[in-house]
Motif scaffolding. Structure first.
Motif, short mmCIF file in Angstrom:
data_model
loop_
_atom_site.label_atom_id
_atom_site.label_comp_id
_atom_site.label_asym_id
_atom_site.label_seq_id
_atom_site.Cartn_x
_atom_site.Cartn_y
_atom_site.Cartn_z
N ARG A 6 -0.44 -61.57 1.06
CA ARG A 6 -0.76 -59.86 1.86
C ARG A 6 -2.44 -60.28 2.42
O ARG A 6 -2.01 -60.26 3.69
CB ARG A 6 -0.21 -59.39 1.14
N ALA A 7 -2.83 -60.24 1.61
CA ALA A 7 -4.32 -59.63 1.99
C ALA A 7 -4.45 -60.21 2.55
O ALA A 7 -5.15 -60.35 3.94
CB ALA A 7 -5.02 -59.86 0.90
N GLN A 8 -4.69 -62.26 3.24
CA GLN A 8 -4.95 -63.06 3.70
C GLN A 8 -4.15 -62.75 5.03
O GLN A 8 -4.96 -63.12 6.51
CB GLN A 8 -4.86 -64.51 2.99
N VAL A 28 -12.73 -66.86 4.35
CA VAL A 28 -13.11 -66.37 2.69
C VAL A 28 -12.73 -64.99 2.13
O VAL A 28 -13.08 -64.10 1.16
CB VAL A 28 -14.03 -67.72 2.54
N VAL A 29 -13.07 -64.19 3.01
CA VAL A 29 -12.87 -62.91 3.20
C VAL A 29 -12.35 -62.00 2.51
O VAL A 29 -12.63 -62.16 1.06
CB VAL A 29 -13.52 -61.75 4.13
N LEU A 34 -11.11 -58.75 -1.50
CA LEU A 34 -10.02 -57.85 -1.35
C LEU A 34 -8.80 -58.26 -2.29
O LEU A 34 -8.88 -59.46 -3.29
CB LEU A 34 -8.86 -58.05 -0.12
N ASP A 35 -7.88 -57.54 -2.99
CA ASP A 35 -6.61 -58.08 -3.61
C ASP A 35 -6.11 -58.51 -3.53
O ASP A 35 -5.73 -57.62 -2.12
CB ASP A 35 -6.30 -56.69 -4.63
N PRO A 36 -5.27 -60.01 -3.45
CA PRO A 36 -4.57 -60.52 -2.84
C PRO A 36 -2.73 -59.65 -2.73
O PRO A 36 -1.82 -60.04 -1.41
CB PRO A 36 -3.40 -61.56 -4.15
N VAL A 64 -13.82 -50.50 2.80
CA VAL A 64 -14.64 -51.93 2.08
C VAL A 64 -15.72 -51.61 2.81
O VAL A 64 -15.36 -52.75 3.86
CB VAL A 64 -14.03 -53.24 1.32
N TYR A 65 -16.98 -51.74 2.39
CA TYR A 65 -17.95 -52.53 2.85
C TYR A 65 -18.41 -53.60 2.60
O TYR A 65 -18.34 -54.05 0.88
CB TYR A 65 -18.91 -51.59 3.21
N THR A 66 -18.52 -55.04 2.89
CA THR A 66 -18.42 -55.62 2.74
C THR A 66 -20.03 -56.76 3.71
O THR A 66 -19.44 -56.12 4.74
CB THR A 66 -17.30 -56.96 2.28
N VAL A 67 -20.35 -57.39 2.47
CA VAL A 67 -21.55 -58.28 3.21
C VAL A 67 -22.15 -59.87 3.02
O VAL A 67 -21.56 -59.39 2.28
CB VAL A 67 -23.35 -57.57 3.02
#
Length: 137
Positions: A6-8, A28-29, A34-36, A64-67
């Motif tokens: 679901r996340a993808q 690939v984030v 993320l949780d699936p 979510v802040y991701t780098v």
């Protein structure tokens, strides 16, 4: 071929809706941060920092802040659980701005942004969700 989580699926759909220029390495984030089972509502590409590519991701569970950078790949640099989100605001600056995700208690999560129009859209979404509004379809 394995089925997408679901996340993808929802991340790819959010990226497809996003008017900001495409960044690198984003596919690939979902599997890295993320949780699936998470549902991605929107993605904001934050102001680039050197060779890093920051994203703010609004999901059904959290913000979510991701780098991304060459060494660590995608890493979560900050997050606010959905139940803690009190709203958001955009602080405009001359060439960029700051988006503040306010928490019910504690310090806000602040990110640098370069796209005021899309940032405003993200603020409106966060405020809507924080006020108990229905999630976007």
């Amino acid at each position: 071929c394995m089925a997408w989580t679901r996340a993808q699926k929802t991340f790819v759909a959010a990226i497809a809706r996003n008017p900001q220029r495409s960044g690198k390495h984003e596919i690939v984030v979902p599997e890295m941060v993320l949780d699936p089972g998470e549902t991605v509502y929107e993605v904001l590409r934050c102001a680039r920092k050197g060779d890093s590519w920051p994203l703010l991701i609004v999901t059904d569970r959290r913000i979510v802040y991701t780098v991304y950078n060459m060494v660590t790949r995608w890493k979560v640099r900050g997050e606010v659980p959905a139940t803690e989100v009190a709203g958001a605001e955009l602080e405009r600056r001359l060439l960029s701005g700051r988006l503040h995700v306010r928490r019910r208690s504690g310090e806000a999560l602040t990110v640098k942004v370069a796209d005021p129009a899309w940032s405003e859209h993200i603020v409106e979404l966060i405020d809507h969700l924080a006020a108990g509004g229905a999630p976007p379809l």
